[in-house]
Write an enzyme that holds these catalytic residues in place. Structure first.
Site, PDB file in Angstrom:
ATOM      1  N   ASN A 192      -2.866   4.059   0.064  1.00 54.53           N
ATOM      2  CA  ASN A 192      -1.604   3.321   0.018  1.00 54.53           C
ATOM      3  C   ASN A 192      -0.979   3.408  -1.381  1.00 54.53           C
ATOM      4  O   ASN A 192      -1.686   3.488  -2.379  1.00 54.53           O
ATOM      5  CB  ASN A 192      -1.887   1.860   0.400  1.00 54.53           C
ATOM      6  CG  ASN A 192      -0.619   1.062   0.541  1.00 54.53           C
ATOM      7  OD1 ASN A 192      -0.201   0.352  -0.363  1.00 54.53           O
ATOM      8  ND2 ASN A 192       0.030   1.177   1.682  1.00 54.53           N
TER       9      ASN A 192
HETATM   10  N1  PLP Z   1      -3.695  -0.828   1.730  1.00 56.50           N
HETATM   11  C1  PLP Z   1      -3.369  -0.394   2.964  1.00 56.50           C
HETATM   12  C2  PLP Z   1      -4.305   0.521   3.702  1.00 56.50           C
HETATM   13  C3  PLP Z   1      -2.178  -0.794   3.572  1.00 56.50           C
HETATM   14  O1  PLP Z   1      -1.854  -0.351   4.796  1.00 56.50           O
HETATM   15  C4  PLP Z   1      -1.316  -1.670   2.856  1.00 56.50           C
HETATM   16  C5  PLP Z   1      -0.051  -2.108   3.451  1.00 56.50           C
HETATM   17  O2  PLP Z   1       0.290  -1.770   4.573  1.00 56.50           O
HETATM   18  C6  PLP Z   1      -1.682  -2.086   1.564  1.00 56.50           C
HETATM   19  C7  PLP Z   1      -2.873  -1.647   1.044  1.00 56.50           C
HETATM   20  C8  PLP Z   1      -0.807  -3.007   0.749  1.00 56.50           C
HETATM   21  O3  PLP Z   1      -0.845  -4.268   1.305  1.00 56.50           O
HETATM   22  P1  PLP Z   1      -0.248  -5.586   0.580  1.00 56.50           P
HETATM   23  O4  PLP Z   1       1.169  -5.693   1.030  1.00 56.50           O
HETATM   24  O5  PLP Z   1      -1.107  -6.707   1.102  1.00 56.50           O
HETATM   25  O6  PLP Z   1      -0.360  -5.409  -0.887  1.00 56.50           O
END
Ligand code: PLP
Length: 487
Positions: A192
């Site tokens: 991400n």
């Molecule tokens: N990691 C993954 C695999 C995600 O899919 C996402 C968001 O969709 C995130 C991290 C980031 O999430 P957050 O909005 O809670 O920071």
């Protein structure tokens, strides 16, 4: 307004929320507004005189709802949808009403202790190894953070400090500031965006490594990168592995990556923001094989550490006004996070786990996955479409066969029509559409609705590009689609 008015306001808002949720299926999932629409609807200044709560609620209906993308709608199939339920909403109301700041144990013992207990409940529900749980025997434990992004940042900071310290112990002649400039962390090119951003904020560059044909990071790739960096004089300090990537819900191979992290003394953080919840069902736990190698693990909701002391060492700053006589006996959660203050969010978890029970949570996850299977079968049954990667949990990645422009056009049309919401991703050179089930409200009829919407638009698109373009034709598919749309 007097107290009675405010209480009536609260009761009316609860009814408003229930009505909103129960009628969501009938609303378009995407709003029909232009940037700054709200500036035309609201006054430039706060009102001089008090207004009635009825007027305020009326304006929520008039000004706010039309500008909402409805994340809990059964027609929301983009990103990963937000999980929401009535007990979670009620938990938030209570947490906000108690208005405590659980920055340390003494600042609100119930807030700290309920969170410790809830994180253990959740850890057990997901089948995490017991080192991640809070107990008298170890230094594990969970904490509720604001977001997955914050967790990645915090773990990178903890990894940075841990590696700096261990390098300094081995090479006392080196300056700590110099050591920090040499640190490097790794993640897959599927991770991400928040991972790369965490690296920027923690001043630890992240090398994004290529993945295999299942979008997973493998040991040879990681080892090669570590060896290259060591040769350049860099110091590997952290690996952020994915269990469920955002693009295609791919799983990195922890059984391969874990021993490498051990060998090179690197922190292993697991980002299971979406897929982690599926581990509530034992049949999906094979995806987390190798979890025992991890130093930290996050799921939206929430995050566990195997050794919380490392985080506390990296993040704690003490002041006289923060001191209390139980320090060190029980967590002061301010040292586990970025902000000082923290809300009583574990009430939400408590309410949800008690009113759904483990069985209710499992049933919800299995139901979502069954609906995604139903969508997958629709895709398989229509020769105009193809599945790009295997369905993973409740995510189906599909596309229209042929030029990428067709799938792009499909997504553009669906977005413009606002009835369902799906977004694009890429797999290798292919543009794909992601279809996710996540709303508690989603039922079979909603999947059929989405498929009808998708296929009706695909029919239109294909009609507009028939007869097929001749090979070597000057006219591109993009021009043809664009011209047809103008007509
Ligand atoms: N990691 C993954 C695999 C995600 O899919 C996402 C968001 O969709 C995130 C991290 C980031 O999430 P957050 O909005 O809670 O920071």
């Amino acid at each position: 307004m007097d107290t009675k008015d405010f209480i009536d306001f609260g009761k009316a808002t609860i009814d408003f929320v229930a009505n909103y949720v129960e009628t969501l299926r009938e609303k378009n999932v995407l709003p029909d507004v232009e940037p700054r629409y709200l500036f035309n609807l609201l006054p430039e200044k706060a009102p001089q005189k008090p207004e009635s709560w009825q007027e305020v609620l009326k304006d929520v209906e008039r000004c706010i709802l039309p500008g909402m993308t409805h994340w809990i709608s059964p027609h929301f199939h983009a990103f990963y949808p937000t999980a929401n339920s009535y007990p979670a909403i009620v938990g938030d109301i209570l947490g906000n009403s108690l208005s405590c700041m659980g920055l340390s144990w003494i600042a609100s013992p119930a807030c700290t202790e309920l969170e410790m207990i809830m994180m253990n409940w959740l850890g057990k529900l997901l089948g995490l190894p017991k080192q991640f749980l809070s107990s008298n025997e170890g230094f594990g434990g969970g904490v509720i953070q604001g977001s997955a992004s914050e967790i990645t940042l915090i773990c990178l900071i903890a990894a940075r400090e841990q590696t700096t310290l261990s390098t300094k112990q081995l090479h006392p002649e080196l300056d700590e500031a110099i050591i920090k400039t040499k640190l490097v962390a790794y993640a897959s090119d599927q991770s991400n965006s928040s991972v790369e951003r965490g690296g920027l904020l923690a001043s630890v560059p992240i090398r994004l490594l290529p993945t295999d044909d299942k979008c997973a990071l493998r040991s040879e790739t990681l080892l090669k990168a570590i060896k290259e960096d060591l040769k350049k004089g860099l110091i590997p300090c952290c690996v952020i592995a994915n269990l469920g990537t955002t693009g295609t819900c791919a799983f990195d191979n922890l059984v391969e990556l874990g021993p490498i992290c051990e060998e090179y003394n690197m922190w292993l953080h697991i980002d299971a923001a979406y897929a982690g919840a599926a581990f509530a069902c034992p049949e999906y736990r094979h995806f987390m094989s190798g979890i025992e190698y991890a130093d930290s693990f996050n799921v939206n909701a929430h995050k566990w550490l195997k050794d919380s002391r490392k985080l506390v060492e990296a993040c704690s700053v003490d002041r006289i006004y923060l001191k209390h006589d139980k320090q060190g006996v029980i967590p002061d959660y301010r040292n586990w996070q970025i902000p000082l203050g923290r809300r009583f969010r574990s009430l939400k978890v408590w309410f949800v786990l008690r009113t759904y029970g483990v069985e209710g949570i499992q049933q919800h996850i299995r139901h979502d996955i069954q609906l995604a299977e139903m969508f997958e079968n629709y895709v398989k049954s229509d020769s105009r479409f193809e599945l790009v990667t295997e369905r993973s949990l409740s995510l189906v990645c599909f596309r229209m066969k042929g030029d990428n422009q067709l799938t792009q056009e499909l997504i553009n049309r669906l977005t413009a029509r606002r009835k369902i919401y799906i977004i694009a991703a890429t797999y290798r050179e292919k543009l794909i559409a992601r279809f996710v089930i996540g709303s508690r409200l989603c039922r079979e009829e909603d999947v059929t609705f989405a498929w009808d919407e998708i296929t009706s638009q695909a029919t239109e698109i294909l009609r507009s590009v028939t007869p097929p373009l001749e090979e070597g034709s000057e006219e591109s598919l993009k021009t043809r689609l664009w011209q047809n749309q103008k007509v």
